[in-house]
Design a protein around this motif. Structure first.
Motif, PDB file in Angstrom:
ATOM      1  N   ASP A 176      -9.706  -3.399   1.313  1.00 49.60           N
ATOM      2  CA  ASP A 176      -8.963  -3.560   2.570  1.00 49.60           C
ATOM      3  C   ASP A 176      -7.659  -4.317   2.330  1.00 49.60           C
ATOM      4  O   ASP A 176      -6.586  -3.935   2.822  1.00 49.60           O
ATOM      5  CB  ASP A 176      -9.798  -4.325   3.597  1.00 49.60           C
ATOM      6  CG  ASP A 176     -11.025  -3.569   4.073  1.00 49.60           C
ATOM      7  OD1 ASP A 176     -11.087  -2.342   3.870  1.00 49.60           O
ATOM      8  OD2 ASP A 176     -11.921  -4.216   4.648  1.00 49.60           O
ATOM      9  N   LEU A 177      -7.749  -5.397   1.584  1.00 52.71           N
ATOM     10  CA  LEU A 177      -6.577  -6.224   1.316  1.00 52.71           C
ATOM     11  C   LEU A 177      -5.592  -5.491   0.403  1.00 52.71           C
ATOM     12  O   LEU A 177      -4.373  -5.614   0.575  1.00 52.71           O
ATOM     13  CB  LEU A 177      -6.998  -7.548   0.688  1.00 52.71           C
ATOM     14  CG  LEU A 177      -7.204  -8.713   1.657  1.00 52.71           C
ATOM     15  CD1 LEU A 177      -7.762  -9.920   0.932  1.00 52.71           C
ATOM     16  CD2 LEU A 177      -5.911  -9.075   2.356  1.00 52.71           C
ATOM     17  N   LEU A 178      -6.110  -4.755  -0.558  1.00 48.19           N
ATOM     18  CA  LEU A 178      -5.228  -4.005  -1.453  1.00 48.19           C
ATOM     19  C   LEU A 178      -4.395  -3.003  -0.662  1.00 48.19           C
ATOM     20  O   LEU A 178      -3.174  -2.898  -0.859  1.00 48.19           O
ATOM     21  CB  LEU A 178      -6.051  -3.288  -2.515  1.00 48.19           C
ATOM     22  CG  LEU A 178      -5.272  -2.381  -3.465  1.00 48.19           C
ATOM     23  CD1 LEU A 178      -4.258  -3.172  -4.280  1.00 48.19           C
ATOM     24  CD2 LEU A 178      -6.233  -1.624  -4.384  1.00 48.19           C
ATOM     25  N   TYR A 179      -5.038  -2.253   0.229  1.00 53.34           N
ATOM     26  CA  TYR A 179      -4.307  -1.289   1.045  1.00 53.34           C
ATOM     27  C   TYR A 179      -3.259  -1.992   1.911  1.00 53.34           C
ATOM     28  O   TYR A 179      -2.107  -1.538   2.008  1.00 53.34           O
ATOM     29  CB  TYR A 179      -5.269  -0.500   1.933  1.00 53.34           C
ATOM     30  CG  TYR A 179      -4.554   0.322   2.989  1.00 53.34           C
ATOM     31  CD1 TYR A 179      -3.935   1.523   2.661  1.00 53.34           C
ATOM     32  CD2 TYR A 179      -4.478  -0.112   4.311  1.00 53.34           C
ATOM     33  CE1 TYR A 179      -3.259   2.264   3.616  1.00 53.34           C
ATOM     34  CE2 TYR A 179      -3.804   0.609   5.269  1.00 53.34           C
ATOM     35  CZ  TYR A 179      -3.196   1.807   4.920  1.00 53.34           C
ATOM     36  OH  TYR A 179      -2.509   2.534   5.869  1.00 53.34           O
ATOM     37  N   THR A 180      -3.624  -3.095   2.527  1.00 53.03           N
ATOM     38  CA  THR A 180      -2.705  -3.795   3.421  1.00 53.03           C
ATOM     39  C   THR A 180      -1.522  -4.360   2.651  1.00 53.03           C
ATOM     40  O   THR A 180      -0.370  -4.290   3.111  1.00 53.03           O
ATOM     41  CB  THR A 180      -3.449  -4.909   4.173  1.00 53.03           C
ATOM     42  OG1 THR A 180      -4.602  -4.347   4.832  1.00 53.03           O
ATOM     43  CG2 THR A 180      -2.563  -5.558   5.216  1.00 53.03           C
ATOM     44  N   TYR A 181      -1.783  -4.900   1.467  1.00 50.23           N
ATOM     45  CA  TYR A 181      -0.686  -5.390   0.624  1.00 50.23           C
ATOM     46  C   TYR A 181       0.219  -4.232   0.201  1.00 50.23           C
ATOM     47  O   TYR A 181       1.452  -4.367   0.216  1.00 50.23           O
ATOM     48  CB  TYR A 181      -1.254  -6.092  -0.608  1.00 50.23           C
ATOM     49  CG  TYR A 181      -0.198  -6.443  -1.636  1.00 50.23           C
ATOM     50  CD1 TYR A 181       0.769  -7.408  -1.368  1.00 50.23           C
ATOM     51  CD2 TYR A 181      -0.168  -5.795  -2.874  1.00 50.23           C
ATOM     52  CE1 TYR A 181       1.738  -7.720  -2.310  1.00 50.23           C
ATOM     53  CE2 TYR A 181       0.794  -6.105  -3.817  1.00 50.23           C
ATOM     54  CZ  TYR A 181       1.749  -7.066  -3.529  1.00 50.23           C
ATOM     55  OH  TYR A 181       2.723  -7.372  -4.451  1.00 50.23           O
TER      56      TYR A 181
END
Length: 284
Positions: A176-181
């Motif tokens: 989730d964080l990878l996509y958002t970053y």
């Protein structure tokens, strides 16, 4: 009036995203029927996974205030290491003395590197299952067609995805964080654009599910829920006799090889969330 309305409805094209390719619920701000549609390809809006920016607002505030890309990348990786205890796995719940290498390395970097090596492997299954959960787009292929939910290929896909997630440290939350970053970095890099032109080498058009054939070599196709593309047309030449050219909405880019140091081996690789797309097929 009713007859005219019925004729008009009958003349409309079928839904761009078949019901069999989507889930009724997901974990982002748009339902799958919309974000997986041709309308979304033409008129994209930002996609946000539920709660991620709010829960990690301190991270994104820090990144917003960091001018250099290399510093942002290092800051993001440091945050992931600390927040998910990636170097202190016993504190994260791993039983001492039972450090299986596959579990120790089962983090977001391992997943994307595994995808680059073999998108039909265990890591690829984990990523496709993540797309299903977060965006509601069902995988169509993984080491075989997944259209038949009773097939051996589908059962193996579920097995690989489950094993890939088992006993990991909040792996889906890491993704989730990878996509958002990734979306934050794309917004900086392409501040005046909504799309990026990407290429995919193919050998046969029947490698993809064709929804509609149009004029001038254009097709409306249903892509797998996660796909590799490249920004380098010459690179795409190496993977097939034809080149699939697509205008990819930036919100559909999951990650790309320049996002983090040493992230992917493939040059100019972009990993793209699927759905219905209008594409152009050209010969090399």
């Amino acid at each position: 009036m009713d007859n005219n309305r019925q004729i008009e409805q009958d003349s409309q094209p079928p839904p761009s995203l078949p019901a069999s390719a989507r889930l009724p619920i997901n974990r982002c701000n748009l339902p799958a029927v919309i974000l997986g549609s041709l309308t979304f390809q033409a008129h994209p809006v930002p996609l946000e996974i539920d709660g991620i920016r709010d829960f990690h607002d301190d991270l994104f505030a820090t990144l917003d205030a960091t001018p250099e890309q290399t510093d942002r990348a290092q800051g993001f990786m440091d945050y992931m290491t600390v927040h998910f205890l990636l170097e202190e796995l016993e504190e994260a719940g791993l039983t001492p003395g039972r450090k299986r290498k596959s579990r120790v390395n089962a983090n977001y970097l391992r997943m994307v590197r595994g995808w680059s090596f073999d998108s039909d492997g265990r890591e690829g299954a984990v990523l496709k299952r993540w797309v299903e959960s977060r965006f509601g787009l069902l995988a169509r292929h993984h080491a075989g067609s997944l259209v038949d939910r009773h097939s051996d290929a589908y059962h193996q896909y579920l097995l690989q995805g489950t094993r890939g997630l088992y006993a990991t440290n909040a792996l889906e939350a890491q993704l989730d964080l990878l996509y958002t970053y990734c979306q934050c970095e794309l917004a900086r890099e392409h501040s005046d654009s909504t799309h990026i032109t990407l290429y995919r080498g193919i050998n046969r058009m029947d490698e993809h599910e064709v929804l509609e054939t149009r004029v001038c070599g254009r097709h409306r196709v249903l892509l797998n829920n996660l796909n590799s593309f490249t920004s380098n047309r010459e690179r795409a030449d190496e993977f097939g006799d034809y080149i699939l050219v697509a205008e990819i909405p930036l919100p559909k880019v999951f990650f790309y090889n320049r996002l983090l140091p040493g992230m992917l081996k493939g040059e100019d690789e972009y990993v793209v969330i699927g759905g219905a797309y209008e594409v152009c097929i050209s010969t090399i």
